[in-house]
Design an enzyme around this catalytic site. Structure first.
Site, PDB file in Angstrom:
ATOM      1  N   HIS A  94       0.839  -1.199   0.000  1.00  0.00           N
ATOM      2  CA  HIS A  94       0.000   0.000   0.000  1.00  0.00           C
ATOM      3  C   HIS A  94       0.878   1.255   0.000  1.00  0.00           C
ATOM      4  O   HIS A  94       1.407   1.665   1.032  1.00  0.00           O
ATOM      5  CB  HIS A  94      -0.926  -0.022   1.226  1.00  0.00           C
ATOM      6  CG  HIS A  94      -1.819   1.167   1.332  1.00  0.00           C
ATOM      7  ND1 HIS A  94      -2.283   1.646   2.541  1.00  0.00           N
ATOM      8  CD2 HIS A  94      -2.341   1.994   0.373  1.00  0.00           C
ATOM      9  CE1 HIS A  94      -3.044   2.704   2.325  1.00  0.00           C
ATOM     10  NE2 HIS A  94      -3.079   2.935   1.024  1.00  0.00           N
ATOM     11  N   GLU A 139       2.886   0.601   3.357  1.00  0.00           N
ATOM     12  CA  GLU A 139       2.342  -0.414   4.268  1.00  0.00           C
ATOM     13  C   GLU A 139       2.464  -1.768   3.576  1.00  0.00           C
ATOM     14  O   GLU A 139       1.915  -1.967   2.499  1.00  0.00           O
ATOM     15  CB  GLU A 139       0.862  -0.151   4.552  1.00  0.00           C
ATOM     16  CG  GLU A 139       0.581   0.664   5.772  1.00  0.00           C
ATOM     17  CD  GLU A 139      -0.908   0.685   6.104  1.00  0.00           C
ATOM     18  OE1 GLU A 139      -1.233   0.523   7.286  1.00  0.00           O
ATOM     19  OE2 GLU A 139      -1.738   0.887   5.196  1.00  0.00           O
ATOM     20  N   ASN A 150      -5.500   3.523   7.306  1.00  0.00           N
ATOM     21  CA  ASN A 150      -6.897   3.919   7.120  1.00  0.00           C
ATOM     22  C   ASN A 150      -7.804   3.559   8.290  1.00  0.00           C
ATOM     23  O   ASN A 150      -8.866   4.152   8.455  1.00  0.00           O
ATOM     24  CB  ASN A 150      -7.428   3.346   5.811  1.00  0.00           C
ATOM     25  CG  ASN A 150      -6.938   4.162   4.632  1.00  0.00           C
ATOM     26  OD1 ASN A 150      -7.001   5.389   4.649  1.00  0.00           O
ATOM     27  ND2 ASN A 150      -6.430   3.501   3.616  1.00  0.00           N
TER      28      ASN A 150
END
Length: 297
Positions: free
Chosen positions: A139, A151, A189
């Site tokens: 990510h 990530e 997130n």
């Protein structure tokens, strides 16, 4: 590892392709249309020009970077010979499952399959392949050429070897990889989206206006960008999709998206990419949308 394939040429996909190509990797950039790929190459060229202007890249390095990217509209042809394939398609589970099912057939047996998903389960994605040990989350943050964080998400079956290879590769891109486990929203997130959602609720309930909320977070919490402007930058549709993944994954009502966010996405107000979100970008500058737009009645 020298041959990389990137699926999806949108904001994240072209940024990922740009970054790998800049560091000397041969990149196959894949999308469904020539038009999308042409736009992606134009965006990459423009972003490289900014680096040249800033003095962080030479003109010859820019040309080499562009030469390292080859475009494809056929998935099977595009991934042939790739040692790492990074999927950067829309944040849609069914689309990702289809792509990974196809990749399992088309990619070489030793290829690592990575997803740039910002919230969807890597374990779920890996379940449609026969190589769960070689499926991983990678990510990147937006804008990819600038942001340092990656990530690295381990699915239930992701092997130590695959994880180590992706961590090492991220370092070679001058990124800082952080290994996390596969739970909804991962780390970034899971923390960021509830904050953005609460900012939207504060607007929806009339606590303060758009600029006031963003100013409080910028000056009071030292955030470089206020949460409402950041939501526009990410894409309100993407924020909504991630909140729904969190809500479904944890079964917790605290992740339920604010009705204002739901309505804005339904009305086509997706932020910067649509020209309007919490701010209006139509004139080339950022202007707060009038408060009446966000009234609760």
């Amino acid at each position: 590892m020298k041959n990389i394939a990137v699926i999806g040429s949108g904001t994240m996909g072209n940024g990922i392709a740009h970054t790998f190509a800049q560091f000397g990797y041969q990149v196959s950039l894949i999308d469904v249309s020539d038009n999308a790929l042409s736009k992606a190459l134009a965006t990459i060229s423009k972003n490289l020009d900014r680096q040249v202007t800033k003095g962080t890249l030479s003109e010859s390095e820019k040309e080499t970077t562009l030469a390292n990217i080859t475009i494809f509209t056929d998935l099977q042809t595009g991934v042939a010979g790739a040692e790492l394939i990074v999927e950067a398609a829309s944040e849609n589970l069914e689309l990702k499952l289809k792509i990974f099912k196809d990749l399992d057939h088309f990619a070489g047996p030793g290829a690592i399959l990575a997803s740039n998903t910002s919230s969807i389960s890597i374990t779920r994605i890996a379940s449609v392949t026969s190589r769960g040990d070689k499926v991983i989350g990678m990510h990147f943050m937006n804008p990819v050429p600038v942001m340092k964080l990656v990530e690295v998400i381990r699915g239930y079956a992701t092997s130590d070897e695959t994880t180590a290879m992706v961590m090492d590769l991220s370092l070679k891109l001058d990124k800082t990889p952080v290994e996390v486990n596969d739970y909804p929203g991962f780390v970034a997130n899971r923390i960021l989206m509830p904050m953005i959602n609460e900012a939207i609720y504060s607007l929806y309930e009339g606590v303060a206006g758009v600029e006031e909320i963003d100013t409080v977070m910028k000056l009071g919490m030292a955030h470089p960008m206020g949460p409402l402007q950041l939501a526009d930058f990410i894409g309100l549709d993407v924020c909504l999709a991630i909140l729904r993944v969190l809500q479904e994954g944890f079964g917790n009502p605290k992740y339920a998206p604010c009705p204002l966010l739901v309505n804005m996405v339904a009305a086509g107000k997706r932020g910067v990419k649509s020209g309007e979100g919490f701010y209006n970008y139509a004139k080339g500058v950022k202007e707060a949308v009038v408060a009446a737009k966000f009234a609760t009645n």
